[in-house]
Design an enzyme around this catalytic site. Structure first.
Site, PDB file in Angstrom:
ATOM      1  N   HIS A 115       0.823  -1.152  -0.164  1.00  0.00           N
ATOM      2  CA  HIS A 115       0.185  -0.104   0.127  1.00  0.00           C
ATOM      3  C   HIS A 115       0.864   1.367  -0.134  1.00  0.00           C
ATOM      4  O   HIS A 115       1.873   1.303   0.540  1.00  0.00           O
ATOM      5  CB  HIS A 115      -1.136  -0.090   1.084  1.00  0.00           C
ATOM      6  CG  HIS A 115      -0.276  -0.098   2.431  1.00  0.00           C
ATOM      7  ND1 HIS A 115      -0.969  -0.690   3.396  1.00  0.00           N
ATOM      8  CD2 HIS A 115       0.900  -0.055   2.953  1.00  0.00           C
ATOM      9  CE1 HIS A 115      -0.109  -0.636   4.722  1.00  0.00           C
ATOM     10  NE2 HIS A 115       0.999  -0.197   4.125  1.00  0.00           N
ATOM     11  N   ASN A 116       0.225   2.260  -0.724  1.00  0.00           N
ATOM     12  CA  ASN A 116       0.896   3.415  -0.797  1.00  0.00           C
ATOM     13  C   ASN A 116       2.337   3.750  -1.492  1.00  0.00           C
ATOM     14  O   ASN A 116       2.977   4.669  -1.559  1.00  0.00           O
ATOM     15  CB  ASN A 116       1.247   4.262   0.651  1.00  0.00           C
ATOM     16  CG  ASN A 116      -0.084   4.364   1.154  1.00  0.00           C
ATOM     17  OD1 ASN A 116      -0.975   3.694   1.639  1.00  0.00           O
ATOM     18  ND2 ASN A 116      -0.357   5.853   1.816  1.00  0.00           N
TER      19      ASN A 116
END
Length: 355
Positions: free
Chosen positions: A258-259
């Protein structure tokens, strides 16, 4: 056993046409009408095939080669038998890739099963609020959720899942069994079979009663002309977005947390793992099975060797390898020293046994 060509030969393209298409030089104008139908490696190329060489290492294979043409650097022309026409190129590997795509365009994307492109199978499930532009192919078993928006000329494979609100650009290909959730895709994106895009990321906070799951409410943004391999997984962001930059190519079985933000025109090879919130610049190349720590920055143009363990940020333009990863020449020097010491120890042990 019967031999089946899953990608049959092209109807034929002349060498003159190929030379013009590539901007290459045909060494002998008399061979301009020779017809090329497929590609093959040097050792088994036959009539109608074109192949390429990059060095003198192919010299032995060239002696028995029966190809209809060879692409090579001008400096290597003298190694090609006189009976084989030559396309002289400054970038033979790239030109060979272009020729392959020209001769076998159907092999450039996930296999299309529908006999009539631009049709939607009655066995697909499409929410009434989804918006589909013209000339979209949807295979049996595919599910397209509420409010999804799919651009013209896109192909959705059998049993693929397109989640609610997902936006997919034009001329994309979503392979069979793939799932695309919480994501926006640009134009010309290719997602191969079984890829998983937009599931929640791996985020937990330790608490007195164990691990507490952190909600993941971000998205995945995939820019134009990205290709994502089979069974690769790309997690959505926690609050911000996971971003894959324009033209980046990702191999099979890659995990992107994620991210993560990946720049433009990167190449990421199979089984790479990238932990959350890492930022990767443009033109980065990452070898197979490398692992990248979270919350680090990889500069533009960095090259990371296979099986490397990257713990810290890497400045732009550097080449790193090893576990932990360090500058390539340091890694090679240390490896050579270890091999030298190991060899000396083995020699000493052998002498002791002999005594």
């Amino acid at each position: 056993m019967e031999h089946i060509d899953f990608f049959p030969p092209h109807a034929g393209v002349s060498l003159k046409q190929l030379a013009e298409h590539l901007g290459a030089e045909l060494a002998d104008a008399a061979s301009s009408e020779v017809v090329i139908r497929s590609i093959a490696p040097v050792y088994r190329a036959g009539e109608g095939d074109i192949c390429y060489i990059l060095s003198r290492k192919n010299r032995a294979e060239l002696e028995t080669c029966k190809a209809s043409a060879i692409i090579c650097l001008p400096a290597l022309k003298s190694f090609v038998p006189e009976h084989i026409p030559v396309l002289l190129s400054r970038k033979p590997h790239t030109d060979f890739a272009i020729v392959g795509g020209l001769l076998h365009p159907e092999a450039m994307r996930p296999v299309v099963f529908t006999p009539n492109p631009g049709t939607i199978s009655p066995a697909a499930t499409i929410d009434a609020t989804a918006k589909l532009e013209a000339n979209i192919s949807v295979e049996p078993g595919a599910v397209i959720g509420a409010g999804a928006d799919i651009g013209e000329g896109t192909y959705i494979g059998a049993n693929a899942l397109i989640g609610p609100g997902v936006k997919i650009g034009r001329s994309c290909s979503i392979g069979g069994g793939a799932s695309v959730l919480c994501a926006y895709l640009g134009n010309g994106v290719i997602i191969h079979n079984g890829a998983r895009i937009g599931q929640d990321g791996f985020g937990y906070a330790p608490g007195p009663r164990g691990m507490v799951k952190i909600v993941q409410i971000g998205r995945v943004i995939i820019q134009d002309n990205v290709e994502i391999g089979a069974n690769t997984t790309i997690d959505r962001g926690t609050m911000d977005d996971t971003v894959i930059g324009e033209g980046t190519k990702i191999d099979n079985q890659v995990q992107i947390g994620h991210n993560v933000r990946i720049g433009r025109h990167c190449a990421i090879v199979s089984q790479v793992g990238i932990a959350g919130s890492t930022v990767i610049g443009d033109g980065v190349q990452i070898g197979g099975q490398a692992g990248l720590n979270g919350h680090i920055h990889i500069g533009d143009g960095v090259q990371i060797g296979a099986k490397s363990g990257v713990m810290n940020s890497i400045p732009a333009g550097e080449r790193y390898a090893g576990l932990p990863a360090r500058p390539l020449w340091d890694f090679l020097r240390e490896s050579a020293e270890i091999a030298k010491r190991s060899g000396a120890r083995d020699k000493k042990d052998g002498s002791a046994e002999h005594d």
